[in-house]
Scaffold this active site. Structure first.
Site, mmCIF file in Angstrom:
data_model
loop_
_atom_site.group_PDB
_atom_site.id
_atom_site.type_symbol
_atom_site.label_atom_id
_atom_site.label_comp_id
_atom_site.label_asym_id
_atom_site.label_seq_id
_atom_site.Cartn_x
_atom_site.Cartn_y
_atom_site.Cartn_z
ATOM 1 N N CYS A 135 -2.571 8.768 2.274
ATOM 2 C CA CYS A 135 -2.302 8.232 0.932
ATOM 3 C C CYS A 135 -3.476 8.506 0.007
ATOM 4 O O CYS A 135 -3.329 8.529 -1.217
ATOM 5 C CB CYS A 135 -2.001 6.737 0.994
ATOM 6 N N GLU A 152 0.872 -1.175 0.000
ATOM 7 C CA GLU A 152 0.000 0.000 0.000
ATOM 8 C C GLU A 152 0.905 1.220 0.000
ATOM 9 O O GLU A 152 1.351 1.681 1.048
ATOM 10 C CB GLU A 152 -0.927 -0.009 1.222
#
Length: 504
Positions: A295, A261
């Site tokens: 993110c 990720e």
């Protein structure tokens, strides 16, 4: 602060590295300082794990796996149910600690702990649904099916911006799948990890188990050891793209599995058919929330030329009303960046954007009067998608660009290396469907009339391209934590071969 640490079972000094119910400490081991980004003051110190103590942690996790994997999955779910309830009891204190140590505002800190609770609820239900398929065999009196077995020890490496929730996404699911795990948290947020481990330790003790959840606070050497360890079949890594590449290469070199990720460079396309009231609210939260350190932060706006000026005016007005300050105080919407290096990176990106034709519309200044790492959220109008726009700067910088045709906007949207989250604001069904089609957004997450930030745990979370391609949390992401086995049972008296092969 003392009462907060005390409520979470933490001492104010030399907290140590927790592994299951035990604490292994090495005399002379390095201490990692936990720094409050709001003030720059040291909150406490955590003794780092050495490579020797890491070896003890991995041994404990391996030993626990041999018994944990044989416990029926619904029984494993019982432990996760109790862990979720323990988090409910500590939600306020742990949420406040997230805000104190990471710098995100209090509602976001509490929201992160709520994500942990939600994934525990999801995992409890999942513990009765670790299903496989039954297939039809071409051979008579044969039965084919697949089943899923626990994988082993799972390594979880997390980032500072979400110090606890991504661990829980992995840990709750991995635990009901029958895995044990080792958590290497960010060295910038060690207290949150130790506090969470303490909660997990108590729940494990109540269930008469140990070594399911394990913690190794440390620096890069611990992450490297975990990535290279053949005893750890799966590494789940959350962090930057450059570090993710190193982790992926180390894991692949030993033919292990990884969930990555990594970075995001998320855009919102705003159509001329958009509800601008909705769009502005979504953009401001997506771009300013967590001081741009998600993110899934909104970093690019691609607005139709017919509404671009109005949208720009509204955003500038909203930005000038954002209250910044102590993230634990009511009413604050903007906390600090994690440290002064992040401030320097932001200021350098702003100068690069200006050199590439960008015009600063608001922000672009530091706010030293509030603390060492406070910055003004910044909006920059760009003539086109220049090189700086294609980079992820982990800070509240929002780039504004325009388009005339939706195909042009989608092409611009996809023309970056990252592929995590995306959104289109429109009241046009045909535009929405085009954005969600195979020739639309190339991201792992694509939304209509909601922003890029704030995913629910029910769906699989992750992205494509340099974001890594991993998936965590909901849907069938659980399969990454298990090994698939195809089984065939011959219940007849003959031995026919597949594909009709004769071998007499």
């Amino acid at each position: 602060m003392k009462s907060l640490l005390s409520e979470l079972g933490l001492k104010e000094h030399n907290l140590g590295t927790s592994t299951s119910a035990d604490v292994w400490l090495d005399s002379g081991a390095e201490a990692i300082a936990s720094v409050n980004p709001t003030t720059g003051d040291v909150i406490a110190s955590v003794q780092a794990a050495s490579l020797a103590s890491y070896g003890q942690v991995i041994s404990a996790a391996q030993a626990s796996f041999k018994t944990w994997r044989n416990l029926p999955a619904p029984k494993r779910g019982d432990l996760i149910r109790d862990f979720g309830n323990a988090l409910r009891e500590k939600k306020e204190a742990l949420g406040d600690l997230v805000s104190l140590e990471m710098g995100k505002i209090r509602p976001e800190g509490h929201g992160e702990v709520q994500e942990m609770i939600d994934i525990c609820d999801f995992a409890v239900g999942l513990s009765r649904q670790l299903y496989g398929l039954t297939m039809q065999s071409e051979r008579p009196q044969h039965r084919m099916y697949e089943q899923w077995h626990p994988l082993g020890v799972v390594g979880i490496i997390t980032a500072f911006n979400f110090p606890v929730a991504p661990w829980a996404w992995n840990a709750a699911i991995a635990a009901v799948c029958g895995d044990t795990m080792i958590w290497k948290p960010s060295e910038l947020t060690p207290l949150c990890a130790v506090a969470t481990q303490h909660i997990a330790n108590k729940v494990m003790a109540d269930h008469g188990v140990s070594g399911v959840f394990n913690l190794a606070v440390g620096k890069g050497d611990i992450g490297k050891a975990l990535s290279e360890d053949r005893a750890v079949p799966l590494i789940s890594f959350t962090g930057s793209i450059p570090t993710g590449r190193k982790v992926a290469q180390a894991v692949a070199a030993r033919l292990g599995k990884s969930i990555l990720e990594l970075g995001g460079n998320n855009a919102i396309i705003v159509s001329e058919k958009a509800n601008l009231d909705l769009a502005v609210r979504a953009i401001v939260f997506g771009a300013v929330g967590t001081a741009g350190q998600r993110c899934t932060t909104t970093r690019r706006i691609i607005a139709h030329s017919n509404i671009a000026k109005e949208l720009e005016t509204r955003l500038i007005s909203a930005y000038k009303q954002i209250p910044a300050g102590d993230p634990l105080k009511a009413g604050t919407l903007l906390g600090p960046l994690i440290h002064q290096k992040a401030v320097s990176n932001m200021m350098a990106a702003i100068e690069n954007a200006k050199a590439q034709g960008g015009e600063v519309l608001t922000g672009a200044k530091t706010m030293e009067n509030l603390g060492p790492s406070f910055v003004e959220p910044t909006i920059i109008r760009m003539p086109k998608q220049q090189a700086i726009v294609c980079e992820e700067t982990f800070a509240p910088i929002l780039y504004l660009m325009t388009y005339d045709r939706l195909e042009q906007a989608i092409a611009m949207h996809n023309d970056v290396p990252q592929g995590l989250s995306s959104a289109l604001f429109t009241d046009s069904l045909s535009e929405a469907e085009a954005f969600l089609s195979a020739s639309g957004s190339d991201c792992g997450i694509a939304n209509i009339n909601i922003g890029t930030s704030g995913a629910e745990i029910g769906g699989a979370f992750g992205g494509e391209k340099e974001t890594g391609g991993g998936r965590e949390s909901g849907s069938d992401a659980w399969k990454a934590y298990m090994r698939r086995q195809t089984n065939t049972i011959n219940w007849g008296k003959t031995l026919p071969l597949a594909q009709g092969i004769e071998f007499n």
